[in-house]
Design a protein around this motif. Structure first.
Motif, mmCIF file in Angstrom:
data_model
loop_
_atom_site.group_PDB
_atom_site.id
_atom_site.type_symbol
_atom_site.label_atom_id
_atom_site.label_comp_id
_atom_site.label_asym_id
_atom_site.label_seq_id
_atom_site.Cartn_x
_atom_site.Cartn_y
_atom_site.Cartn_z
ATOM 1 N N ASP A 1 42.408 36.784 41.295
ATOM 2 C CA ASP A 1 41.698 37.264 40.115
ATOM 3 C C ASP A 1 42.259 36.623 38.860
ATOM 4 O O ASP A 1 41.513 36.246 37.923
ATOM 5 C CB ASP A 1 41.803 38.795 40.009
ATOM 6 C CG ASP A 1 40.927 39.503 41.037
ATOM 7 O OD1 ASP A 1 40.026 38.823 41.582
ATOM 8 O OD2 ASP A 1 41.165 40.690 41.296
ATOM 9 N N GLY A 2 43.610 36.456 38.815
ATOM 10 C CA GLY A 2 44.230 35.846 37.652
ATOM 11 C C GLY A 2 43.801 34.397 37.486
ATOM 12 O O GLY A 2 43.522 33.942 36.378
ATOM 13 N N VAL A 3 43.723 33.687 38.638
ATOM 14 C CA VAL A 3 43.272 32.290 38.571
ATOM 15 C C VAL A 3 41.819 32.220 38.144
ATOM 16 O O VAL A 3 41.415 31.404 37.313
ATOM 17 C CB VAL A 3 43.462 31.607 39.954
ATOM 18 C CG1 VAL A 3 42.803 30.242 39.951
ATOM 19 C CG2 VAL A 3 44.941 31.479 40.277
ATOM 20 N N ALA A 4 41.008 33.135 38.730
ATOM 21 C CA ALA A 4 39.579 33.140 38.384
ATOM 22 C C ALA A 4 39.393 33.498 36.914
ATOM 23 O O ALA A 4 38.481 32.991 36.255
ATOM 24 C CB ALA A 4 38.838 34.128 39.273
ATOM 25 N N GLY A 5 40.243 34.403 36.397
ATOM 26 C CA GLY A 5 40.103 34.808 35.008
ATOM 27 C C GLY A 5 40.522 33.723 34.062
ATOM 28 O O GLY A 5 40.136 33.686 32.909
ATOM 29 N N ARG B 1 44.353 34.750 51.982
ATOM 30 C CA ARG B 1 43.718 33.636 51.267
ATOM 31 C C ARG B 1 42.707 32.917 52.163
ATOM 32 O O ARG B 1 41.608 32.562 51.737
ATOM 33 C CB ARG B 1 44.776 32.647 50.794
ATOM 34 C CG ARG B 1 45.766 33.220 49.785
ATOM 35 C CD ARG B 1 46.723 32.157 49.265
ATOM 36 N NE ARG B 1 47.741 32.759 48.417
ATOM 37 C CZ ARG B 1 48.930 33.158 48.858
ATOM 38 N NH1 ARG B 1 49.258 32.997 50.130
ATOM 39 N NH2 ARG B 1 49.793 33.715 48.033
ATOM 40 N N ALA B 2 43.089 32.728 53.431
ATOM 41 C CA ALA B 2 42.174 32.067 54.371
ATOM 42 C C ALA B 2 40.915 32.897 54.586
ATOM 43 O O ALA B 2 39.804 32.363 54.675
ATOM 44 C CB ALA B 2 42.883 31.827 55.703
ATOM 45 N N ALA B 3 41.091 34.217 54.659
ATOM 46 C CA ALA B 3 39.934 35.090 54.860
ATOM 47 C C ALA B 3 38.948 34.974 53.695
ATOM 48 O O ALA B 3 37.728 34.999 53.896
ATOM 49 C CB ALA B 3 40.402 36.543 55.018
ATOM 50 N N ARG B 4 39.479 34.837 52.496
ATOM 51 C CA ARG B 4 38.597 34.658 51.343
ATOM 52 C C ARG B 4 37.829 33.328 51.478
ATOM 53 O O ARG B 4 36.639 33.266 51.196
ATOM 54 C CB ARG B 4 39.414 34.667 50.045
ATOM 55 C CG ARG B 4 40.081 36.006 49.754
ATOM 56 C CD ARG B 4 39.062 37.079 49.340
ATOM 57 N NE ARG B 4 38.584 36.845 47.989
ATOM 58 C CZ ARG B 4 37.301 36.755 47.632
ATOM 59 N NH1 ARG B 4 36.347 36.850 48.543
ATOM 60 N NH2 ARG B 4 36.964 36.573 46.366
#
Length: 373
Positions: free
Chosen positions: A369-373, A326-329
């Motif tokens: 991806d689920g959160v973004a979707g 998550r940090a890398a993102r």
């Protein structure tokens, strides 16, 4: 131009911290403190003219604290140091006050140790300067330990430095102290300021430091029991603790970086679980991992994320790995770049380790991806 003699310690990329000495001493005054400060700072300690290794002719009769401050700025310029933290003892502290008043753009934070905004008028210093010019330093050096330390304590190296100082340069420093008085300018200081007083200091008693603390906006004062005039030599651990907390802002800065990289939600959960038993460990993480390592600009945050992912795979820390995916993102790595890093670990850390790492990373990326979707 001839520069002040100096000693530089610590990483060249770390925040610079200049340390100034007291009259009659060399940069050895900071021997018990500077190496520890250099863990997180580029520490630069300097010698007064005619003291230690500095040339005596850098100043002459009628010198001022402003002249000494100019020599310090010339040294900083020669080292490529534009803005710096500063700590100084006695005359070195007066130099720091002058810099903070007259060159506020250069001083990021300030610590004034066993010093003053004035040194009790000109007469005593003029008399001392005259005596030293006429007789040399032997008599003064014989009584140095009594003036500098509590009874029974001494540092032979510093007494020897006093004895070996150049009388003309020493007298010129006395001239500077005779003329120094910044009491009416203290309110102009904007650098975060710490005052450290030796409770047993007869030269600059705590009242002198309280006077500065009362006048400088937001200043703080620490009084050290069992310390006389040269507190960094007599009470190095106490001075180090105070300076670390003041200059380090490492825990505060580290907490800010920690939140930027890991996210508020994660840090809030970690802080919420903190107990008296784990508090020092949490402070350690914020101060050193996030306040010193992650703030070092030698590597970008993207690069640090790649290294961290690899290290976590190598040691099988997959729960921590998920957090750092998550940090890398947040640090700008794409899913493809994260996958490339994990593929690299398959070669050097082993396929089973990389297999577990891919599984952990895939769960995190799927959640995103689920959160973004």
């Amino acid at each position: 131009m001839t520069l002040l003699n100096h000693l530089s310690e610590g990483p060249a990329t770390a925040p610079p911290l200049l340390l100034g000495p007291s009259l009659g001493t060399s940069y050895a005054l900071w021997d018990e403190v500077a190496p520890e400060l250099s863990v997180g700072h580029r520490v630069i300690r300097w010698d007064l003219p005619g003291h230690g290794g500095s040339a005596a002719d850098l100043i002459g009769p009628g010198a001022t604290v402003g002249d000494l401050a100019g020599l310090v700025l010339a040294l900083a310029d020669s080292l490529g140091v534009e803005r710096f933290a500063y700590a100084g003892v006695s005359l070195g502290g007066a130099v720091g006050l002058h810099l903070a008043v007259h060159h506020p753009d250069r001083v990021s934070s300030l610590a004034v140790v066993c010093s003053s905004a004035h040194f009790n008028g000109a007469q005593a210093w003029e008399e001392r300067a005259g005596a030293v010019r006429a007789e040399g330093l032997a008599r003064l050096a014989d009584g140095a330990a009594d003036r500098w330390f509590t009874p029974g304590f001494t540092v032979p190296r510093l007494v020897r430095d006093h004895r070996e100082a150049d009388p003309g340069a020493y007298a010129a420093c006395c001239d500077a102290l005779a003329a120094f008085d910044l009491r009416d300018r203290l309110g102009a200081i904007r650098a975060p300021t710490l005052l450290i007083a030796g409770r047993e200091d007869p030269a600059t008693p705590p009242a002198h430091l309280r006077e500065i603390a009362d006048a400088v906006p937001g200043a703080t004062l620490t009084e050290l029991p069992g310390a006389s005039h040269l507190a960094p030599a007599e009470r190095p651990e106490a001075v180090l603790t105070a300076l670390r907390a003041h200059f380090g802002g490492d825990a505060r800065r580290g907490m800010a970086v920690r939140r930027e990289v890991l996210g508020d939600a994660h840090v809030d959960r970690a802080q919420g679980r903190q107990t008296a038993f784990t508090a020092r460990f949490q402070d350690f993480i914020s101060r050193y991992a996030w306040g010193e390592i992650w703030t070092d600009e030698t590597l970008s945050r993207r690069e640090r994320s790649m290294i961290t992912l690899t290290a976590l795979v190598a040691h099988g820390h997959y729960e921590e790995l998920a957090m750092h995916v998550r940090a890398a993102r947040r640090n700008g790595l794409t899913p493809d770049e994260i996958g490339a890093v994990l593929l690299q670990t398959a070669v050097y850390c082993g396929v089973p380790a990389a297999n577990s790492a891919f599984a952990a990373a895939q769960r995190v990326l799927a959640e995103e991806d689920g959160v973004a979707g």
